[in-house]
Design a protein around this motif. Structure first.
Motif, short mmCIF file in Angstrom:
data_model
loop_
_atom_site.label_atom_id
_atom_site.label_comp_id
_atom_site.label_asym_id
_atom_site.label_seq_id
_atom_site.Cartn_x
_atom_site.Cartn_y
_atom_site.Cartn_z
N UNK A 93 -69.42 134.97 90.03
CA UNK A 93 -69.59 134.68 88.60
C UNK A 93 -69.99 135.95 87.84
N UNK A 94 -70.84 136.77 88.47
CA UNK A 94 -71.34 137.96 87.80
C UNK A 94 -70.40 139.15 87.92
N UNK A 95 -69.73 139.27 89.06
CA UNK A 95 -68.92 140.45 89.32
C UNK A 95 -67.42 140.20 89.25
N UNK A 96 -66.99 138.93 89.22
CA UNK A 96 -65.57 138.64 89.22
C UNK A 96 -65.00 138.72 90.62
N UNK A 97 -63.69 138.92 90.70
CA UNK A 97 -62.99 138.88 91.98
C UNK A 97 -62.74 140.27 92.57
N UNK A 98 -63.46 141.28 92.09
CA UNK A 98 -63.25 142.63 92.62
C UNK A 98 -63.62 142.67 94.11
N UNK A 215 -75.48 148.04 92.09
CA UNK A 215 -76.61 147.46 91.36
C UNK A 215 -76.08 146.64 90.19
N UNK A 216 -76.65 145.44 90.00
CA UNK A 216 -76.27 144.63 88.85
C UNK A 216 -77.12 145.03 87.66
N UNK A 217 -76.50 145.73 86.72
CA UNK A 217 -77.22 146.26 85.56
C UNK A 217 -77.18 145.33 84.36
N UNK A 218 -76.25 144.39 84.34
CA UNK A 218 -76.10 143.56 83.15
C UNK A 218 -75.44 144.36 82.04
N UNK A 219 -75.60 143.89 80.82
CA UNK A 219 -74.98 144.55 79.67
C UNK A 219 -75.95 145.55 79.05
N UNK A 220 -75.95 146.76 79.58
CA UNK A 220 -76.88 147.77 79.09
C UNK A 220 -76.36 148.43 77.82
N UNK A 221 -77.29 148.75 76.93
CA UNK A 221 -76.96 149.58 75.78
C UNK A 221 -77.01 151.05 76.16
N UNK A 222 -78.01 151.41 76.97
CA UNK A 222 -78.21 152.81 77.35
C UNK A 222 -78.59 152.89 78.82
N UNK A 223 -78.01 153.86 79.51
CA UNK A 223 -78.39 154.15 80.89
C UNK A 223 -78.81 155.61 80.98
N UNK A 224 -80.03 155.85 81.46
CA UNK A 224 -80.50 157.21 81.70
C UNK A 224 -80.32 157.53 83.18
N UNK A 225 -79.89 158.74 83.46
CA UNK A 225 -79.78 159.22 84.83
C UNK A 225 -80.66 160.46 84.95
N UNK A 226 -81.71 160.34 85.76
CA UNK A 226 -82.65 161.44 85.96
C UNK A 226 -82.09 162.33 87.07
#
Length: 377
Positions: A93-98, A215-226
């Motif tokens: 449901x969350x990821x589809x059929x990939x 990782x299931x991130x959901x619908x993010x507006x912003x993702x920071x990568x340190x």
């Protein structure tokens, strides 16, 4: 006197979200049963796993919405764990059929803005800046995530105060811990104690790929990568996996640090990434008498911005100078970022001023397809 109905109960339950997934429990098929006896209501809720770390939160929120119903008497909330088949259905449901995990942020329709926070050398406060920017954005209602891509020098869990939280596994999906309304993932959440990570380049690449895809991130507006300091394997991996990531260069006012930071920003010439701006950390420290002491010198941030503007052929602004503040270190050690714990402090205000500039998109939608299904004749 109003009569409770199952429809009313389920409508109330639709206001309860799974904190790790960010969707209503009704939509996720987490409501196992609803029983009504006069004015009394009893519901049973499925958890993704038996030891779900959000059990108390879900139970408390469920009880709260049910107790708000008109005419409700006693409320009973019990929990059960999903079966393997139910978890597979949830994953689909969350990821589809990939068949293979995909990196959602690298897809053409992604609206998540990615900031890769880089520095030329360690010790300039890159990770604390990442955490404070992320939590400041989350306080404004944005959906924010952090990938701790500094595999060898991971520090995000400690700075976020989430060292005791572990990711939850749902099939082959990883549910990241949430602290200060920010989802975050780090290799530090998978190693025992303070054990070192001794990996070569291909393993670093695979770890970053998993953080982005599994990782299931959901619908993010912003993702920071340190990012780790310098221009090594991880910087190249990030450029390959998420080429739309924008670089934020962190430096101190010191001339020697600025020179090294310039190298980190100049990687954009090879990766074709955009350098969104430079952040000068550990700038002048305000003394009790109101004077300013420039412990690490001054002008380094502007020097980096000017030099990168020349190298890249595009204007690279100095986004802001964050003053040296002992409270930034104290609250970082306590796991309560300054943006959350002391928003009125000069350093937190400087961070918020930088956020003001970052949340304004410079990209225009002009000429881009909006997929509205309208065709010209």
């Amino acid at each position: 006197m109003s009569t409770l109905t199952e429809s009313a109960v389920r409508s109330a339950l639709s206001r309860v979200e799974d904190p790790e997934i960010g969707k209503p429990i009704t939509e996720l098929d987490m409501v196992k049963s609803v029983q009504i006896d006069g004015s009394d209501v009893a519901v049973e809720i499925y958890l993704t796993i038996a030891g779900c770390p959000m059990r108390d939160t879900i139970e408390g929120n469920t009880r709260a919405v049910l107790e708000e119903l008109d005419g409700v008497g006693s409320v009973s909330v019990t929990m059960d764990a999903m079966s393997d088949e139910q978890r597979k259905a949830l994953r689909q449901k969350l990821r589809g059929d990939h068949s293979e995990p995909v990196i959602p942020f690298a897809q053409p329709g992604s609206t998540t803005r990615i900031f890769a926070v880089a520095s030329g050398k360690g010790g300039v406060g890159k990770s604390s800046m990442t955490v404070n920017l992320a939590t400041a954005m989350a306080k404004r209602g944005l959906k924010v995530g952090i990938v701790d891509a500094d595999i060898y020098g991971h520090s995000v869990p400690g700075l976020m105060g989430s060292e005791d939280q572990q990711p939850t596994m749902v099939e082959d999906m990883i549910m990241p811990p949430i602290a200060h309304d920010v989802r975050h993932i780090s290799i530090g959440q998978f190693v025992e104690g303070n054990a070192p990570v001794v990996w070569r380049g291909p393993m670093l690449h695979r770890a970053i790929q998993q953080f982005l895809a599994d990782v299931f991130w959901g619908d993010l507006d912003v993702l920071f990568m340190d990012l780790p300091p310098g221009t090594g394997d991880v910087a190249i991996t990030v450029a390959q996996l998420v080429p739309n990531a924008e670089l934020l260069i962190v430096t101190t006012p010191q001339a020697a640090a600025a020179e090294v930071a310039e190298r980190a920003g100049s990687i954009s010439q090879q990766t074709r990434q955009r350098v969104t701006g430079v952040i000068e950390n550990m700038a002048g420290m305000t003394m009790p008498d109101g004077s300013v002491m420039n412990i690490f010198g001054e002008g380094g941030g502007q020097q980096v911005a000017d030099r990168l503007s020349v190298l890249t052929g595009a204007k690279v602004p100095l986004l802001g100078s964050v003053p040296l503040d002992p409270e930034l270190r104290v609250h970082g050690d306590e796991g309560t970022p300054l943006s959350v714990s002391s928003p009125e402090s000069p350093a937190a205000q400087a961070v918020n001023a930088i956020v003001d500039k970052l949340i304004v998109r410079k990209d225009s939608l002009a000429g881009r397809s909006l997929n509205l299904g309208v065709t010209r004749k």
